[in-house]
Motif scaffolding. Structure first.
Motif, mmCIF file in Angstrom:
data_model
loop_
_atom_site.group_PDB
_atom_site.id
_atom_site.type_symbol
_atom_site.label_atom_id
_atom_site.label_comp_id
_atom_site.label_asym_id
_atom_site.label_seq_id
_atom_site.Cartn_x
_atom_site.Cartn_y
_atom_site.Cartn_z
ATOM 1 N N VAL A 64 0.799 -1.344 0.210
ATOM 2 C CA VAL A 64 -0.025 0.181 0.203
ATOM 3 C C VAL A 64 0.755 1.282 0.020
ATOM 4 O O VAL A 64 0.569 2.148 -0.758
ATOM 5 C CB VAL A 64 -0.889 0.011 1.175
ATOM 6 N N ALA A 65 2.040 1.170 0.735
ATOM 7 C CA ALA A 65 2.672 2.344 0.911
ATOM 8 C C ALA A 65 3.409 2.619 -0.450
ATOM 9 O O ALA A 65 3.529 3.969 -1.144
ATOM 10 C CB ALA A 65 4.045 2.295 1.732
ATOM 11 N N ARG A 66 3.816 1.399 -1.392
ATOM 12 C CA ARG A 66 4.496 1.594 -2.558
ATOM 13 C C ARG A 66 3.391 2.266 -3.482
ATOM 14 O O ARG A 66 3.847 3.039 -4.376
ATOM 15 C CB ARG A 66 4.740 0.296 -3.103
ATOM 16 N N GLU A 67 2.138 1.931 -3.374
ATOM 17 C CA GLU A 67 1.411 2.365 -4.363
ATOM 18 C C GLU A 67 0.572 3.701 -3.955
ATOM 19 O O GLU A 67 0.329 4.485 -4.884
ATOM 20 C CB GLU A 67 -0.104 1.538 -4.416
ATOM 21 N N ALA A 68 0.725 4.247 -2.654
ATOM 22 C CA ALA A 68 -0.097 5.278 -2.322
ATOM 23 C C ALA A 68 0.643 6.614 -1.506
ATOM 24 O O ALA A 68 0.039 7.595 -1.269
ATOM 25 C CB ALA A 68 -1.456 4.873 -1.384
ATOM 26 N N SER A 69 1.703 6.189 -1.070
ATOM 27 C CA SER A 69 2.501 7.145 -0.160
ATOM 28 C C SER A 69 3.276 8.282 -1.240
ATOM 29 O O SER A 69 3.653 8.062 -2.061
ATOM 30 C CB SER A 69 3.682 6.512 0.451
ATOM 31 N N ASP A 70 3.210 9.523 -0.705
ATOM 32 C CA ASP A 70 3.843 10.646 -1.393
ATOM 33 C C ASP A 70 5.401 10.754 -0.798
ATOM 34 O O ASP A 70 5.838 11.510 -1.249
ATOM 35 C CB ASP A 70 2.942 11.912 -0.936
ATOM 36 N N ASP A 71 5.717 9.935 -0.117
ATOM 37 C CA ASP A 71 7.134 9.908 0.411
ATOM 38 C C ASP A 71 8.004 9.214 -0.321
ATOM 39 O O ASP A 71 7.719 8.237 -1.311
ATOM 40 C CB ASP A 71 7.097 9.608 1.854
ATOM 41 N N GLY A 72 9.253 9.648 -0.232
ATOM 42 C CA GLY A 72 10.530 9.119 -1.033
ATOM 43 C C GLY A 72 10.892 7.759 -0.699
ATOM 44 O O GLY A 72 11.259 6.960 -1.271
ATOM 45 N N SER A 73 10.305 7.247 0.498
ATOM 46 C CA SER A 73 10.345 6.009 0.804
ATOM 47 C C SER A 73 9.216 4.919 0.473
ATOM 48 O O SER A 73 9.341 3.715 0.556
ATOM 49 C CB SER A 73 10.301 5.785 2.486
ATOM 50 N N ALA A 74 8.489 5.546 -0.582
ATOM 51 C CA ALA A 74 7.420 4.657 -1.026
ATOM 52 C C ALA A 74 7.933 3.427 -1.798
ATOM 53 O O ALA A 74 7.418 2.297 -1.812
ATOM 54 C CB ALA A 74 6.630 5.687 -1.883
ATOM 55 N N SER A 75 9.071 3.652 -2.500
ATOM 56 C CA SER A 75 9.650 2.627 -3.442
ATOM 57 C C SER A 75 10.250 1.547 -2.563
ATOM 58 O O SER A 75 10.255 0.355 -3.047
ATOM 59 C CB SER A 75 10.735 3.250 -4.461
ATOM 60 N N GLU A 76 10.543 1.540 -1.138
ATOM 61 C CA GLU A 76 10.853 0.597 -0.564
ATOM 62 C C GLU A 76 9.942 0.344 0.632
ATOM 63 O O GLU A 76 10.105 -0.106 1.533
ATOM 64 C CB GLU A 76 12.123 1.283 0.460
ATOM 65 N N GLY A 77 8.536 0.537 -0.033
ATOM 66 C CA GLY A 77 7.532 -0.090 0.882
ATOM 67 C C GLY A 77 7.066 0.797 2.327
ATOM 68 O O GLY A 77 6.580 0.330 3.202
ATOM 69 N N GLY A 78 7.676 2.279 2.015
ATOM 70 C CA GLY A 78 7.732 2.971 3.259
ATOM 71 C C GLY A 78 8.596 2.775 4.250
ATOM 72 O O GLY A 78 8.754 3.265 5.442
ATOM 73 N N ASP A 79 9.902 1.966 4.207
ATOM 74 C CA ASP A 79 10.539 1.702 4.927
ATOM 75 C C ASP A 79 11.388 2.817 5.325
ATOM 76 O O ASP A 79 12.066 3.625 4.636
ATOM 77 C CB ASP A 79 11.547 0.339 4.464
ATOM 78 N N LEU A 80 11.380 3.153 6.679
ATOM 79 C CA LEU A 80 12.386 4.173 7.226
ATOM 80 C C LEU A 80 13.635 3.780 8.111
ATOM 81 O O LEU A 80 14.130 4.402 8.287
ATOM 82 C CB LEU A 80 11.422 5.006 8.140
ATOM 83 N N GLY A 81 13.616 2.363 8.021
ATOM 84 C CA GLY A 81 15.032 1.866 8.766
ATOM 85 C C GLY A 81 14.602 1.550 10.189
ATOM 86 O O GLY A 81 13.379 1.571 10.574
ATOM 87 N N CYS A 82 15.747 1.531 10.728
ATOM 88 C CA CYS A 82 15.532 1.508 12.510
ATOM 89 C C CYS A 82 15.730 2.940 13.125
ATOM 90 O O CYS A 82 16.656 3.403 12.690
ATOM 91 C CB CYS A 82 16.491 0.466 12.998
ATOM 92 N N VAL A 83 14.807 3.401 13.733
ATOM 93 C CA VAL A 83 14.626 4.824 14.056
ATOM 94 C C VAL A 83 14.526 4.812 15.562
ATOM 95 O O VAL A 83 14.154 3.978 16.332
ATOM 96 C CB VAL A 83 13.386 5.463 13.734
ATOM 97 N N GLN A 84 15.564 5.602 16.249
ATOM 98 C CA GLN A 84 15.735 5.962 17.549
ATOM 99 C C GLN A 84 14.943 7.437 18.050
ATOM 100 O O GLN A 84 14.440 8.132 17.105
ATOM 101 C CB GLN A 84 17.036 6.028 17.854
#
Length: 179
Positions: free
Chosen positions: A69-89
């Motif tokens: 869904v993130a790949r298809e609908a997100s406006d963020d640059g991470s959309a191509s990675e499925g919305g993956d932001l990595g490990c966030v602290q």
């Protein structure tokens, strides 16, 4: 990637040591969907964005895969990675986003979160602590280093081809001018 990491272990250790604090003592592997709202958006534009994110949340609640869904609908640059932001602290994201992300348990999806960027949905893929957080940090560092190295190699190869083509064109032009 594991083979690459073994071959570049010394460099990876050096880089990870400089980034270790980004992962320890705890980090959360997050994904998100963003529906952007422009600064100065009208109430109508904000309502349209809210309606869009509500529809996206409905898809996820009905069982659609968050990453897809993130790949298809997100406006963020991470959309191509499925919305993956990595490990966030903690301390790395804007407050409303961070508060929602750190309130989630593993695999939970947040309600709609509004920030100055727009409307978000956040999924906590995992909560990693101690050795697990360090392993994730090393994996992300290796991926970043490997991608950087591959990009530099591709750029160098492309530059060589362009230079060779330019030299070939120059030779052809000189031959043509001699006629």
């Amino acid at each position: 990637m594991d083979a690459w990491a073994k071959q570049h272990e010394e460099e990876l250790n050096r880089v990870f040591e400089s980034q270790k604090s980004q992962y320890l003592p705890e980090c959360r592997r997050l994904r998100h969907v963003l529906v952007k709202v422009a600064e100065g958006a009208t109430d109508d534009e904000k309502a349209q964005a809210r309606s869009k994110i509500d529809g996206i949340l409905g898809r996820i609640k009905r069982g659609e895969d968050f990453g897809q869904v993130a790949r298809e609908a997100s406006d963020d640059g991470s959309a191509s990675e499925g919305g993956d932001l990595g490990c966030v602290q903690r301390g790395k994201m804007v407050k409303p986003f961070e508060d929602a992300a750190f309130a989630l348990g593993p695999t939970e999806v947040s309600p709609v979160v509004q920030t100055q960027f727009g409307f978000h949905l956040i999924k906590a893929d995992a909560i990693l602590k101690g050795a697990d957080a360090e392993a994730e940090g090393r994996r992300e560092s290796a991926k970043s280093l490997m991608t950087k190295e591959e990009t530099e190699q591709l750029a160098a190869e492309t530059a060589k081809r362009v230079l060779a083509a330019a030299k070939g064109a120059e030779s052809s032009t000189k031959r043509w001018l001699k006629r």
